[in-house]
Design a protein around this motif. Sequence first.
Motif, mmCIF file in Angstrom:
data_model
loop_
_atom_site.group_PDB
_atom_site.id
_atom_site.type_symbol
_atom_site.label_atom_id
_atom_site.label_comp_id
_atom_site.label_asym_id
_atom_site.label_seq_id
_atom_site.Cartn_x
_atom_site.Cartn_y
_atom_site.Cartn_z
ATOM 1 N N ASN A 118 -31.519 -21.984 -58.156
ATOM 2 C CA ASN A 118 -30.529 -21.357 -57.266
ATOM 3 C C ASN A 118 -30.751 -21.721 -55.803
ATOM 4 O O ASN A 118 -29.805 -21.818 -55.026
ATOM 5 N N ILE A 121 -29.454 -25.349 -55.328
ATOM 6 C CA ILE A 121 -27.990 -25.370 -55.133
ATOM 7 C C ILE A 121 -27.657 -25.192 -53.656
ATOM 8 O O ILE A 121 -26.821 -25.920 -53.102
ATOM 9 N N SER A 198 -19.779 -30.022 -54.309
ATOM 10 C CA SER A 198 -20.479 -28.729 -54.344
ATOM 11 C C SER A 198 -20.192 -27.972 -55.637
ATOM 12 O O SER A 198 -21.104 -27.394 -56.247
ATOM 13 N N THR A 202 -23.046 -27.270 -58.396
ATOM 14 C CA THR A 202 -23.337 -25.865 -58.701
ATOM 15 C C THR A 202 -23.236 -25.602 -60.204
ATOM 16 O O THR A 202 -24.109 -24.942 -60.788
ATOM 17 N N LYS A 206 -26.418 -24.597 -62.416
ATOM 18 C CA LYS A 206 -26.325 -23.296 -63.082
ATOM 19 C C LYS A 206 -26.635 -23.424 -64.571
ATOM 20 O O LYS A 206 -27.297 -22.560 -65.151
#
Length: 327
Positions: A118, A121, A198, A202, A206
Motif C-alpha cells: 500500500n 502504491i 495510476s 493500483t 492491490k
Amino acid sequence: MKKSSWLFYMILIISTLITLSSYNWMGMWIGLEMNMMSFMPLILNKANKSSSEAAMIYFLIQSVMSMIMFMMIIIEHINYNLSKELINLVMMMSILTKLGAAPFHYWMPTIMAKMEWNKIILLMTWQKLAPMMMISNMNNSMVINLSIISSVMVGSLGGINQSSLRKMMGYSSINHLGWMLAINKFVSLWMIYFIIYSVLTTLMCKYFMISKVYFLNQMSSLNMNNMEKVNLFIMMMSMGGLPPFMGFLPKWITIQNMINNSNYFIMTIMIMFSLITLMYYMRVMTNMFLSFSTTIKWMTNKKNNALMLIMMIMNLSLPLIMMLDIM
C-alpha cells in the motif's frame, strides 16, 4: 501510529495541492517538504528493520535534494553571479532525483523492496504528481531528453533479472516515468497518462497485496483458477502497453505527440525498449499458465471477485472507446 495515520494521509494530500497551486519556487519547496515529512511516518507504520531502512534512505535522498533546491532558489533570488542555465540545470537534476527518474534512480527500487504494497502504491503514483508538475514548468530539454532515454532503458533492462515483484514494479515505474517525461510539456496529456498508469498500478499492487505475494516464485503457488489467470495476464499486458488493452492508450497518445513534434529518434528508442518490459511482465505469468491447474471452473475467488471485475472492465474498455470514436 495506525490511529493517527489518517492525519498523515491528509497532510500528504494537502502538501501536494500546495505544490500544485503555488506560483513561486518557495511555495513549491514548502509543499515538497511537508510531503516528505508526512510520507515518512506512513513508511514507518509497521516498526521493523526493513521499513526503518526504507524511511532512512527516503529521508536522506529527499532532504539532500531539497537542500540543493533551496540553495538554488536563494541564489536565484539574491541575483548571485551564477548563470540562469546552471541554476535551472541543478534544480532540474534535484527534482528528477526526488522523482526517482534515471540516471538518479538507484534509491527507488532499493526502498521499494523494503516497503509494504500500500505504501508502494503511494510512492509510484501520488508522490510523482508534485515533482512532475514542477518539471512541466521548467525548460531544459537536454536534461529531460537524457532522462527520458535513461529511464526507458534502465526501467526495461533493470527489471529483467528481478525475482522480487516489488523491485520489478519499481523498474516498471521508472520506465513509465520516461514516457510521462516525453509529453511533460503538455500537462493535459501527461495527466491522462498519469491517471491511467495510476489506476493500472493500483489494481496490480492491490492484487499482490491481497494475495500476499512478494516474489516471482510465489506466483505459481497461488493456485488461481483460469479466470484469475487470464485476468491477471491481461493486466500484465496492459501494464506493458500491448494493444488493444487500456495501457496502450497513453503510449499511443505519447507516440502520436512525439511524431507531431518530430522526435523520431527518442520515440524509436522508447518503442524498442517497451518490448523488453513486455518480456518481464510475461515472465510473471508464464509459470502459472504452464503449470497444472487444479480447477477447470471459470469462476473467480469470492475475496477477489470485485477486484477481478474492475481489472477486466478497465483493461478491455479501450476497444469500446475506439468503436464509439469511429461511430
